[in-house]
Design a protein around this motif. Structure first.
Motif, PDB file in Angstrom:
ATOM      1  N   GLY A 206      53.993  21.221  54.933  1.00 48.90           N
ATOM      2  CA  GLY A 206      52.610  20.955  54.642  1.00 48.90           C
ATOM      3  C   GLY A 206      51.830  21.021  55.652  1.00 48.90           C
ATOM      4  N   ALA A 207      52.207  20.627  56.739  1.00 54.67           N
ATOM      5  CA  ALA A 207      51.245  20.691  58.009  1.00 54.67           C
ATOM      6  C   ALA A 207      50.249  21.579  57.980  1.00 54.67           C
ATOM      7  CB  ALA A 207      51.844  20.280  59.160  1.00 54.67           C
ATOM      8  N   ILE A 208      50.746  22.959  57.845  1.00 55.56           N
ATOM      9  CA  ILE A 208      49.865  24.084  57.559  1.00 55.56           C
ATOM     10  C   ILE A 208      49.948  24.799  56.331  1.00 55.56           C
ATOM     11  CG2 ILE A 208      49.865  24.367  60.115  1.00 55.56           C
ATOM     12  CD1 ILE A 208      51.870  26.728  59.642  1.00 55.56           C
ATOM     13  N   ASP A 209      48.855  25.282  55.817  1.00 58.37           N
ATOM     14  CA  ASP A 209      48.862  26.253  54.489  1.00 58.37           C
ATOM     15  C   ASP A 209      49.401  27.682  54.572  1.00 58.37           C
ATOM     16  OD1 ASP A 209      47.637  23.893  53.282  1.00 58.37           O
ATOM     17  OD2 ASP A 209      46.045  24.470  54.321  1.00 58.37           O
ATOM     18  N   ALA A 210      49.060  28.213  55.981  1.00 60.51           N
ATOM     19  CA  ALA A 210      49.566  29.639  56.163  1.00 60.51           C
ATOM     20  C   ALA A 210      49.801  29.934  57.482  1.00 60.51           C
ATOM     21  CB  ALA A 210      48.351  30.569  55.694  1.00 60.51           C
ATOM     22  N   SER A 211      50.045  31.097  57.836  1.00 58.46           N
ATOM     23  CA  SER A 211      50.511  31.426  59.218  1.00 58.46           C
ATOM     24  C   SER A 211      50.528  33.058  59.561  1.00 58.46           C
ATOM     25  CB  SER A 211      51.899  30.828  59.782  1.00 58.46           C
ATOM     26  OG  SER A 211      52.068  31.354  61.031  1.00 58.46           O
ATOM     27  N   GLU A 212      50.175  33.420  60.612  1.00 59.33           N
ATOM     28  CA  GLU A 212      50.607  34.793  61.041  1.00 59.33           C
ATOM     29  C   GLU A 212      51.554  34.486  62.266  1.00 59.33           C
ATOM     30  OE1 GLU A 212      49.463  36.376  64.270  1.00 59.33           O
ATOM     31  OE2 GLU A 212      49.141  34.290  64.799  1.00 59.33           O
ATOM     32  N   PHE A 213      52.227  35.434  62.686  1.00 61.66           N
ATOM     33  CA  PHE A 213      53.168  35.406  63.819  1.00 61.66           C
ATOM     34  C   PHE A 213      53.158  36.756  64.412  1.00 61.66           C
ATOM     35  CE2 PHE A 213      56.981  34.797  66.452  1.00 61.66           C
ATOM     36  CZ  PHE A 213      56.479  34.133  67.214  1.00 61.66           C
ATOM     37  N   SER A 214      53.917  37.427  63.863  1.00 65.69           N
ATOM     38  CA  SER A 214      54.352  38.730  64.690  1.00 65.69           C
ATOM     39  C   SER A 214      54.724  39.719  63.569  1.00 65.69           C
ATOM     40  CB  SER A 214      55.536  38.452  65.446  1.00 65.69           C
ATOM     41  OG  SER A 214      55.583  39.522  66.245  1.00 65.69           O
ATOM     42  N   GLN A 215      55.562  40.684  63.852  1.00 60.35           N
ATOM     43  CA  GLN A 215      55.950  41.990  62.840  1.00 60.35           C
ATOM     44  C   GLN A 215      56.920  41.409  61.735  1.00 60.35           C
ATOM     45  OE1 GLN A 215      57.252  44.464  66.290  1.00 60.35           O
ATOM     46  NE2 GLN A 215      55.692  45.792  65.708  1.00 60.35           N
ATOM     47  N   PRO A 216      57.097  42.083  60.615  1.00 57.87           N
ATOM     48  CA  PRO A 216      57.993  41.713  59.589  1.00 57.87           C
ATOM     49  C   PRO A 216      59.364  41.492  60.189  1.00 57.87           C
ATOM     50  CG  PRO A 216      56.552  43.317  58.965  1.00 57.87           C
ATOM     51  CD  PRO A 216      56.217  43.591  60.303  1.00 57.87           C
ATOM     52  N   ALA A 217      59.797  42.210  61.086  1.00 57.55           N
ATOM     53  CA  ALA A 217      61.531  42.073  61.428  1.00 57.55           C
ATOM     54  C   ALA A 217      61.463  40.577  62.154  1.00 57.55           C
ATOM     55  CB  ALA A 217      61.918  43.084  62.077  1.00 57.55           C
ATOM     56  N   ILE A 218      60.430  40.431  62.917  1.00 56.83           N
ATOM     57  CA  ILE A 218      60.493  38.794  63.703  1.00 56.83           C
ATOM     58  C   ILE A 218      60.234  37.870  62.747  1.00 56.83           C
ATOM     59  CG2 ILE A 218      59.167  37.785  65.291  1.00 56.83           C
ATOM     60  CD1 ILE A 218      58.667  40.258  66.659  1.00 56.83           C
ATOM     61  N   ASP A 219      59.268  37.802  61.694  1.00 60.19           N
ATOM     62  CA  ASP A 219      58.998  36.911  60.629  1.00 60.19           C
ATOM     63  C   ASP A 219      60.149  36.527  59.868  1.00 60.19           C
ATOM     64  OD1 ASP A 219      56.602  36.628  61.876  1.00 60.19           O
ATOM     65  OD2 ASP A 219      55.408  37.633  59.957  1.00 60.19           O
ATOM     66  N   GLN A 220      60.794  37.828  59.557  1.00 57.54           N
ATOM     67  CA  GLN A 220      62.173  37.667  58.674  1.00 57.54           C
ATOM     68  C   GLN A 220      63.125  36.842  59.373  1.00 57.54           C
ATOM     69  OE1 GLN A 220      64.449  38.231  55.476  1.00 57.54           O
ATOM     70  NE2 GLN A 220      62.708  39.303  55.680  1.00 57.54           N
TER      71      GLN A 220
END
Length: 351
Positions: A206-220
């Motif tokens: 819960g230190a962050i509520d949301a995130s972006e990082f990369s493409q779907p295959a990487i986030d997976q």
């Protein structure tokens, strides 16, 4: 007869030397700390791909030893380490240096910016590459930069709840990268910069509520879907992301021309390979995410318009830096001309 044979042998020897100049070159070992783990497809795999091919392509005169993130140099310290000669090369993305050089972000990922083909067109056949190297030179960094990979759009965020209106963003704490993070800050989001390996734990605690990082295959691979179930598209903040191989300038200047050409050519090949790898695996990852209960959502028109108008405010602020203004003007001119082709040459898209 003996004289003729002797002359022929000398000619063959001379031709051999002429066509295998790399055999005479000093051997180079590129110790290359990287910012993204090689287990991450299209993000960390491109530099591994390069390292496996540079030795035969260079006639066994260049070797590259890749060091996983933090093993030799911390990701955010790669530029300084390469410039100072602590290491002679490194692999990252220029957006990591925007705190040192505001224009650096424009050579990494541009909100509402060019997709990969247009980005590469500007880079290699416009003024992009000249401005890219010029940025490092003007800032006093002792590096040679080679664009060495590129990926297509990322997702624009994983959220614990639907985001339907501007008010839904206010008060959130979100991991965000690059210039898009400044857009989110203006919209009431508190942003933090975390490496990929720390995002899951931050979401879980819960230190962050949301995130972006990369493409779907990487986030997976990083498991975000286990905690947050609303994944938003399109990646307005990163329609394409470019990655760089930095080489210490003294090391680069000490190389033979054919060694330099081998690295330039292989990095150009890596641009092709990385975009193909990334494009090939996204749909399967998205299908799997849906099976795992993830809702794949497309931003509504109100939110996309808000992101874009806020981005233009960020641009005006960033243009206070002269080099940012210079790069932005050149990229904008190129894109204005490219629009003639883009608007006529491609079929309309369906969301």
């Amino acid at each position: 007869m003996k004289k003729a044979m002797s002359t022929s042998i000398k000619a063959v020897a001379l031709a051999t030397l002429c066509f295998s100049g790399s055999a005479l070159a000093d051997k180079v070992l590129l110790k290359t700390p990287i910012a993204f783990g090689t287990h991450l497809p299209a993000l960390g795999t491109p530099i591994k791909w390069v390292s496996e091919r540079i030795q035969p392509i260079s006639g066994n005169t260049i070797k590259m030893k890749v060091y996983e993130p933090g093993k030799l140099v911390a990701p955010l310290e790669i530029l300084d380490a390469v410039s100072s000669g602590k290491v002679n090369s490194g692999y990252a993305t220029a957006g990591y240096w925007q705190g040192k050089m505001p224009a650096a972000a424009l050579f990494s990922a541009v909100p509402f910016g060019p997709e990969a083909p247009e980005y590469m067109a500007w880079m290699f056949y416009g003024n992009g590459l000249k401005l890219y190297q010029g940025m490092y030179d003007e800032a006093g960094y002792n590096v040679k930069v080679l664009p060495c990979a590129i990926i297509s759009p990322e997702t624009s965020g994983w959220f614990k709840k639907p985001i339907e209106k501007p008010e839904d963003l206010k008060g959130l704490t979100m991991r965000f990268f690059g210039l898009g993070g400044q857009v989110m800050e203006k919209l009431g989001v508190g942003t933090v910069q975390l490496p990929g390996g720390e995002i899951f734990g931050a979401l879980e605690k819960g230190a962050i509520d949301a995130s972006e990082f990369s493409q779907p295959a990487i986030d997976q691979r990083l498991g975000f879907h286990k905690i947050v179930k609303y994944n938003y598209f399109p990646g307005w903040h990163q329609q394409a992301t470019m990655f760089e191989l930095l080489i210490n300038k003294d090391t680069w200047d000490g190389m033979e021309e054919d060694q330099q050409a081998a690295l330039e050519t292989l990095c150009l090949a890596s641009m092709t390979n990385s975009i193909a790898e990334g494009e090939a695996m996204q749909f399967e990852a998205m299908q799997k995410a849906q099976e795992q209960g993830v809702e794949l959502r497309y931003w509504n028109e109100e939110m996309l318009n808000l992101f874009e108008s806020t981005w233009l405010e960020v641009v005006e602020e960033q243009k206070k830096d002269p080099y940012f203004a210079k790069v932005w003007a050149d990229m904008s001119d190129f894109r204005k001309n490219y629009q003639i082709w883009e608007s006529k040459g491609f079929l309309p898209r369906n969301n």
